[in-house]
Design an enzyme around this catalytic site. Structure first.
Site, PDB file in Angstrom:
ATOM      1  N   HIS A   1      16.763 -27.222   4.299  1.00  0.00           N
ATOM      2  CA  HIS A   1      17.783 -27.261   5.372  1.00  0.00           C
ATOM      3  C   HIS A   1      17.341 -28.153   6.538  1.00  0.00           C
ATOM      4  O   HIS A   1      17.636 -27.868   7.693  1.00  0.00           O
ATOM      5  CB  HIS A   1      18.093 -25.857   5.890  1.00  0.00           C
ATOM      6  CG  HIS A   1      18.673 -24.940   4.861  1.00  0.00           C
ATOM      7  ND1 HIS A   1      20.027 -24.777   4.680  1.00  0.00           N
ATOM      8  CD2 HIS A   1      18.068 -24.144   3.949  1.00  0.00           C
ATOM      9  CE1 HIS A   1      20.243 -23.903   3.703  1.00  0.00           C
ATOM     10  NE2 HIS A   1      19.072 -23.508   3.227  1.00  0.00           N
TER      11      HIS A   1
ATOM     12  N   ASN B   1      25.068 -19.312   3.434  1.00  0.00           N
ATOM     13  CA  ASN B   1      25.368 -20.592   2.786  1.00  0.00           C
ATOM     14  C   ASN B   1      26.871 -20.716   2.568  1.00  0.00           C
ATOM     15  O   ASN B   1      27.616 -19.760   2.770  1.00  0.00           O
ATOM     16  CB  ASN B   1      24.665 -20.663   1.424  1.00  0.00           C
ATOM     17  CG  ASN B   1      23.187 -21.028   1.541  1.00  0.00           C
ATOM     18  OD1 ASN B   1      22.740 -21.535   2.563  1.00  0.00           O
ATOM     19  ND2 ASN B   1      22.440 -20.765   0.487  1.00  0.00           N
TER      20      ASN B   1
END
Ligand code: HDE
Length: 727
Positions: free
Chosen positions: A79, A152
């Site tokens: 990420h 997510n």
């Protein structure tokens, strides 16, 4: 409660005020060193004579260069590439029956949030449009402390147990010997791991679907993924799954488009989010919850603790309880977006965790990674991370400590400090863990209830529209086509055949391979512990009792708005001003953003000699950066565009990517040059456009109402099977 203020119509949260306290403005200020001394010459270093060497005593030079040398911190392991915004969450429906968390019980309350979206595999500078999962991390600055939903845009995960996470990430990251490919899963190591990990199949369906190439961060769903717990004032527990539902619907781009966007504008998503917020088009999501009584824990065909499973909305409906609005861009990317530190262990009273073995590992991983990223446990004191609720404890010192703790007492219990700071009873807001009953042996093992790896992968595939299914097949052809090892391709084909033969067969044909049999034992592939009996790890081949779930297909998403969609209007000198303005005004009135694109920058003159500034040309922008195209009439404008190969390419690409296209009747000359014009004639060029997405003015100007409705459809995927365009 967050203080609400209206400034230029914008909600200003308590967190925004908090950050304002440390925000610096250099206007009308002298340049200084970090110890506050005014700098007289920022152009020349201190030298031993005009042509002499630089003197080591130059503390101004040394400080400046040294600070610069240390500007970078380690990027997130996963990420790393992110974009974030401030906003607030407003509760509409109280969950008081289920939780005591005030965040979810006080209706009308606005809680400040900071939300960071991200891709997973790529480095900080990688493209936004990688085929990848998107992180959707929300930090709520509640009155009871910070609460993070670190989720997510896909409701399930690749693996069931946290101990496999480093393996998964090593496999998907660029291969270690040559650090290639960047931000891509289409390579041998990723598929090698996946081919040996049958539990990943459900997630693979999602990442190979168009969900993994969103049109915008504002147009994707978010999920908490794991099953969490809500605890009410009476101490009763309910299981909960969190969902974020975007008000603009869920939309994606085409894979060919995604790859081209990566070259034309690798900041496409970041810029889209930034511009939407700057222009006052604040992105919004509804927060939905699926609530399950504790007593129903074992009533499902799957295990609630298995993060490779979702709870179909047909089985437990999603109850929408409030709205998230992002209304302010960060002032400083590093200080906010980069330094924000999320953790699933940032819990507040009334919300607790479950024994999901993937979640359990995350609880310590995040704090640990912040230590190597931000360098000190005092990262919680950074402005973006510090809670709005007061912090009082006996934790002290460490690198970069900001707080100046007064007094001699830094222990508890104490009498010298009057016993302060003191513990809070549960009724006073003290966090108490849910007293889950545990009676078991210490064991390294996987529950048998985790061994169904295919039923929901099949459910997902079955729930897709024909176009969506084809996109999954095409994505797998692409990814496996990039894999060089035959045995890996074959193992993946075998796993795919367990989902659906109709999925595996066209991919096998494309790869020129046959599908190996998925006989007993073949599916295990070593994904079991050394001393285990392989029988105990044999996947359970069961079918979902649900044939289809509409919520899993983007086809059923709301398609009622063109708000913030970007429309290209292709123009040249002598454009038909009336047609242009009518369309532009209609699009803007519907909330879309219309941009004029011409062969060169500067300005064009309409047929009535009105000057229109031109900010974008065919050189500086591209069809893939827009949602739809309009070509207004005007004899010379049309003739110029018809002779401009870039304009024709622009239209061909828009057609190939199934976007709405409108043209005035007298602009048909431009369309005649395209590769799809002949197919229009077959169709009927004057079709009103709602079926084909091609809106051509019957007598004159294209009908803006029909064009707007067509844009709201987002894409006309049917075109893919009818007409192939060489663009
Ligand atoms: Fe993460 N994850 N993760 N993850 N994750 C990180 O924490 C980790 C997982 C998610 O915008 C890291 O601060 C482990 C699932 C998001 O700053 C790290 C496991 C889900 C973000 C980490 C998982 C996520 C991260 C890297 C398996 C969806 C970005 C930098 C047990 C529910 C947050 C950091 C942001 C970031 C570990 C699996 C979501 C290394 C060990 C499942 C959105 O700590």
């Amino acid at each position: 409660m967050a203080k609400q203020q209206s400034q230029n119509g914008k909600y200003k949260s308590k967190k925004t005020e908090d950050l304002a306290g440390v925000t610096k403005n250099d206007a009308n200020e002298f340049l200084t060193t970090n110890h506050g001394v005014r700098i007289n010459d920022n152009q020349n270093s201190l030298k031993d004579g005009e042509r002499g060497g630089t003197l080591i005593e130059d503390f101004i030079l040394r400080e400046k260069i040294h600070h610069f040398d240390h500007e970078r911190i380690p990027e997130r392991i996963v990420h790393a590439r992110g974009s974030a915004a401030h906003g607030y969450f407003e509760l509409n429906e109280s969950l008081e029956k289920f939780t005591k968390a005030k965040l979810f019980t006080e209706t009308g309350k606005k809680t400040p949030v900071f939300v960071r979206f991200s891709t997973v595999a790529g480095s900080r500078g990688s493209t936004d449009l990688a085929r990848d999962v998107r992180g959707f991390a929300v930090k709520f600055y509640t009155d009871e402390g910070n609460y993070d939903i670190v989720g997510n845009n896909i409701p399930v995960f690749f693996i069931q147990d946290a101990i496999k996470f480093p393996d998964l990430v090593h496999a998907v990251k660029p291969e270690p010997h040559h650090e290639m490919p960047q931000a891509a899963s289409a390579h041998d190591t990723f598929w090698d791991f996946i081919s040996l990990m049958p539990e990943s199949m459900h997630m693979i369906m999602w990442v190979m679907s168009d969900r993994a190439i969103p049109r915008s961060l504002r147009m994707m769903e978010g999920f908490g993924v794991h099953t969490f717990r809500l605890i009410n004032a009476a101490g009763e527990s309910h299981f909960v799954k969190f969902h974020w539902k975007p008000l603009l619907g869920v939309h994606s781009v085409a894979w060919d488009e995604a790859q081209k966007i990566s070259g034309k504008n690798s900041d496409f998503h970041r810029q889209d989010l930034w511009e939407a917020i700057e222009s006052g088009n604040f992105p919004q999501w509804e927060l939905g919850v699926q609530i399950i009584p504790e007593a129903d824990e074992h009533k499902f065909e799957f295990d609630l603790l298995d993060a490779t499973k979702l709870i179909p909305e047909e089985i437990v409906p999603v109850q929408r309880i409030g709205k998230l609005t992002l209304n302010k861009n960060p002032d400083n990317f590093f200080a906010e977006t980069e330094q924000v530190a999320f953790s699933p262990a940032h819990l507040i009273p009334g919300i607790d965790i479950t024994n999901d073995p993937l979640l359990q590992g995350r609880l310590f991983s995040y704090i640990d990674t912040q230590l190597s990223r931000l360098g000190t446990h005092n990262f919680q004191e950074l402005p973006i991370n510090r809670p709005l609720s007061p912090v009082h404890n006996n934790q002290r010192d460490g690198h970069m400590r900001q707080t100046i703790n007064k007094g001699r007492v830094s222990y508890e219990p104490n009498s010298l400090g009057g016993g302060c700071p003191f513990q809070a009873k549960a009724a006073e807001g003290g966090f108490t863990s849910y007293p889950e009953r545990i009676d078991s042996q210490k064991i390294r093992s996987r529950s048998k209830s985790f061994l169904d790896h295919f039923s929901q992968a099949t459910l997902f595939f079955n729930s897709q529209s024909e176009a969506e299914k084809n996109h999954i097949i095409d994505a797998l052809k692409f990814e496996l086509g990039k894999v060089e090892t035959k045995a890996i391709r074959e193992r993946v084909l075998m796993l795919l055949s367990c989902i659906d033969k109709a999925l595996a067969t066209p991919i096998a044909t494309y790869l020129g391979l046959s599908i190996p049999s998925a006989g007993k034992g073949a599916l295990l592939n070593g994904s079991f512990p050394a001393d285990a009996n392989p029988e105990d790890y044999q996947p359970v081949m069961v079918k979902s009792s649900l044939e289809k779930s509409d919520a899993l297909s983007m086809e059923h998403t709301p398609k009622n708005s063109v708000a913030t969609r970007k429309i290209a209007i292709l123009v040249a000198d002598d454009v038909d001003e009336k047609a242009l303005l009518n369309m532009q005004h209609a699009l803007e009135a519907a909330g879309a953003v219309a941009e004029l694109i011409a062969p060169k920058l500067g300005s064009i003159q309409s047929a009535n000699n009105t000057e229109f500034p031109i900010m974008k040309s065919f050189l500086t922008t591209a069809s893939v950066l827009y949602d739809a195209v309009y070509v207004p009439g005007g004899t010379n404008s049309v003739a110029t565009l018809a002779a401009e190969p870039d304009a024709i390419h622009f239209l061909n690409e828009a057609f190939k990517h199934c976007k709405a296209i409108a043209a005035d009747k007298d602009a048909l000359q431009v369309l005649e040059e395209t590769a799809f014009y002949n197919s229009l004639n077959e169709e009927d060029p004057e079709d009103n456009g709602m079926n084909t997405g091609i809106v051509i003015g019957a007598d004159g100007a294209a009908d803006s109402n029909i064009f707007i409705k067509a844009i709201a459809q987002h894409r006309f995927w049917d075109r893919e099977k009818q007409v192939k365009v060489p663009a």
